[in-house]
Design a protein around this motif. Sequence first.
Motif, PDB file in Angstrom:
ATOM      1  N   SER A  14      -2.614   1.409  -7.674  1.00  0.00           N
ATOM      2  CA  SER A  14      -3.206   2.393  -6.784  1.00  0.00           C
ATOM      3  C   SER A  14      -2.585   2.278  -5.398  1.00  0.00           C
ATOM      4  O   SER A  14      -2.332   1.181  -4.900  1.00  0.00           O
ATOM      5  CB  SER A  14      -4.723   2.159  -6.683  1.00  0.00           C
ATOM      6  N   MET A  15      -2.338   3.426  -4.746  1.00  0.00           N
ATOM      7  CA  MET A  15      -1.802   3.397  -3.389  1.00  0.00           C
ATOM      8  C   MET A  15      -2.751   2.675  -2.441  1.00  0.00           C
ATOM      9  O   MET A  15      -2.316   2.022  -1.492  1.00  0.00           O
ATOM     10  CB  MET A  15      -1.536   4.817  -2.891  1.00  0.00           C
ATOM     11  N   LEU A  16      -4.045   2.800  -2.689  1.00  0.00           N
ATOM     12  CA  LEU A  16      -5.002   2.095  -1.844  1.00  0.00           C
ATOM     13  C   LEU A  16      -4.800   0.593  -1.965  1.00  0.00           C
ATOM     14  O   LEU A  16      -4.789  -0.132  -0.951  1.00  0.00           O
ATOM     15  CB  LEU A  16      -6.434   2.474  -2.226  1.00  0.00           C
ATOM     16  N   GLU A  20      -3.625  -2.147   0.809  1.00  0.00           N
ATOM     17  CA  GLU A  20      -4.400  -3.350   1.082  1.00  0.00           C
ATOM     18  C   GLU A  20      -3.472  -4.567   1.100  1.00  0.00           C
ATOM     19  O   GLU A  20      -3.603  -5.458   1.956  1.00  0.00           O
ATOM     20  CB  GLU A  20      -5.497  -3.533   0.030  1.00  0.00           C
ATOM     21  N   ARG A  21      -2.495  -4.603   0.189  1.00  0.00           N
ATOM     22  CA  ARG A  21      -1.534  -5.711   0.180  1.00  0.00           C
ATOM     23  C   ARG A  21      -0.669  -5.687   1.431  1.00  0.00           C
ATOM     24  O   ARG A  21      -0.358  -6.740   2.012  1.00  0.00           O
ATOM     25  CB  ARG A  21      -0.652  -5.637  -1.069  1.00  0.00           C
ATOM     26  N   ILE A  22      -0.268  -4.486   1.848  1.00  0.00           N
ATOM     27  CA  ILE A  22       0.547  -4.365   3.060  1.00  0.00           C
ATOM     28  C   ILE A  22      -0.211  -4.885   4.269  1.00  0.00           C
ATOM     29  O   ILE A  22       0.329  -5.630   5.097  1.00  0.00           O
ATOM     30  CB  ILE A  22       0.985  -2.897   3.259  1.00  0.00           C
ATOM     31  N   VAL A 282      -1.595   6.367   6.679  1.00  0.00           N
ATOM     32  CA  VAL A 282      -1.110   5.043   6.297  1.00  0.00           C
ATOM     33  C   VAL A 282       0.391   4.902   6.517  1.00  0.00           C
ATOM     34  O   VAL A 282       0.950   3.821   6.321  1.00  0.00           O
ATOM     35  CB  VAL A 282      -1.458   4.735   4.824  1.00  0.00           C
ATOM     36  N   GLY A 283       1.047   5.985   6.910  1.00  0.00           N
ATOM     37  CA  GLY A 283       2.485   5.926   7.150  1.00  0.00           C
ATOM     38  C   GLY A 283       2.894   6.981   8.147  1.00  0.00           C
ATOM     39  O   GLY A 283       3.544   7.967   7.790  1.00  0.00           O
ATOM     40  N   ALA A 284       2.513   6.791   9.412  1.00  0.00           N
ATOM     41  CA  ALA A 284       2.874   7.771  10.443  1.00  0.00           C
ATOM     42  C   ALA A 284       4.379   7.710  10.675  1.00  0.00           C
ATOM     43  O   ALA A 284       4.922   6.691  11.090  1.00  0.00           O
ATOM     44  CB  ALA A 284       2.111   7.481  11.737  1.00  0.00           C
ATOM     45  N   LEU A 285       5.055   8.811  10.385  1.00  0.00           N
ATOM     46  CA  LEU A 285       6.516   8.858  10.436  1.00  0.00           C
ATOM     47  C   LEU A 285       6.976   9.207  11.836  1.00  0.00           C
ATOM     48  O   LEU A 285       6.313   9.969  12.534  1.00  0.00           O
ATOM     49  CB  LEU A 285       7.027   9.920   9.458  1.00  0.00           C
ATOM     50  N   VAL A 381      -0.884   9.738  -4.256  1.00  0.00           N
ATOM     51  CA  VAL A 381       0.387   9.013  -4.197  1.00  0.00           C
ATOM     52  C   VAL A 381       1.261   9.725  -3.169  1.00  0.00           C
ATOM     53  O   VAL A 381       2.049  10.612  -3.485  1.00  0.00           O
ATOM     54  CB  VAL A 381       1.059   8.957  -5.578  1.00  0.00           C
ATOM     55  N   GLN A 382       1.092   9.345  -1.920  1.00  0.00           N
ATOM     56  CA  GLN A 382       1.781   9.959  -0.793  1.00  0.00           C
ATOM     57  C   GLN A 382       2.194   8.873   0.175  1.00  0.00           C
ATOM     58  O   GLN A 382       1.598   7.798   0.197  1.00  0.00           O
ATOM     59  CB  GLN A 382       0.855  10.968  -0.087  1.00  0.00           C
ATOM     60  N   ILE A 383       3.206   9.147   0.997  1.00  0.00           N
ATOM     61  CA  ILE A 383       3.627   8.170   1.992  1.00  0.00           C
ATOM     62  C   ILE A 383       2.817   8.293   3.283  1.00  0.00           C
ATOM     63  O   ILE A 383       2.281   7.307   3.780  1.00  0.00           O
ATOM     64  CB  ILE A 383       5.132   8.289   2.284  1.00  0.00           C
ATOM     65  N   PRO A 384       2.659   9.489   3.875  1.00  0.00           N
ATOM     66  CA  PRO A 384       1.975   9.551   5.168  1.00  0.00           C
ATOM     67  C   PRO A 384       0.476   9.300   5.099  1.00  0.00           C
ATOM     68  O   PRO A 384      -0.097   8.721   6.020  1.00  0.00           O
ATOM     69  CB  PRO A 384       2.263  10.984   5.656  1.00  0.00           C
TER      70      PRO A 384
END
Length: 399
Positions: A14-16, A20-22, A282-285, A381-384
Amino acid sequence: MSESRILLPTPGESMLRTHERILQAGEIVPVELPGGVPAWIAVSHRAVSEVLDDKVFPKHHSRCPALHDGTIAADWPMRPLTDAEHMLNQDGAAHRRLRQTINKAFTPARVAAMEPRIQQIADELIDSFPAGDEIDLIANYTTPLPVRVICELFGVPIDEQSQLKNWTLTIVSATATGAETQAAMMAMSGYFAELLQRKRAEPGDDLTSALLAANTDNELTEEELISMLWLVIVAGHETTVHLLGSAVVALREFPEQLARAQAENRWADVVEEALRYRSSVVGALMRYPQTDVTVAGVDIPAGSMIIWHGGVGRDPLKYPDAGTFDIDHDHKDQLAFGRGPHFCLGAPLARLESRIALSTLFTRYPGLTLAVDPKDIEYTVQIPTVGPVTLPVRLGSAE
């Protein structure tokens, strides 16, 4: 690629859970983006504060050699996000020129005036909930509310709003191909070009018409106007959709906080705590250091891709009990919307509609509960951004 880099996304996870690992892996964490592209994610309050220095970490793609020397493929799926010439990817005077135009149209007064209409939309959506005690809250409430609000604000007719949402989902997807993201970007840009033509011919009481009127002095090009609409409409709903879904999950995981919010009318504090506890961003570009730098004690080479995590509020070095959802947490140094010249333009609107959405939902259905174990919720499942794909809830008795 070093095995120490966390794959984003990580297959089968899961992306969540990946995020959490990051968050637990350090203050600035090496990751591998789709296509094998290396990057870093700043996650601690200290690291994010350093990365948000525009002079050291500019945002324009020309500052990243890998995007232009063949290192990263021309059809890399994330290029619609990194290479777009919109306001979010500009620096200095170029950014100020674009920002001052939208600021003239997107005023605090205009946002505040939206409150009755946002309340009406929330009530209409709840009144239209399908029959039965169990519904998917994402499809029936937390997605259509922000989409309708931002689209109405910019004069997008209701029968054209779902297509904008579909294009957005493709563009931000971490699994779409380069051809798919490019096609969605082109289609969306074509739509906004046509919308501008409509508003020139028949101006209305909407932000697209106001943006055109505010452009008299600055002479933004057609491409810049299209990019502006793309940015504010996409960012103006995608982040709030996921924030609302995650906030509902958190309130049901911490029922004593929900009870306090209901009893004390603490919904503004609920929104701030949701931003701290589980930001949808979670991923401000994207930022690119122009010299070799050290961020939170980690050496980062010049030209690297750095994104920053809105979950900075989970930093235990900054916040006591960071893993506990508590509406009494100190939110004074909130970084979920960034800092400095690129501070999120839509922050007041996001806060307003989130407060209304959550207070209305739990006032109308005070006994609402999750119909699924939180561990079984599927996340985008997204990057930003990240948030629940579906959220089955049991409504309980209506008030």
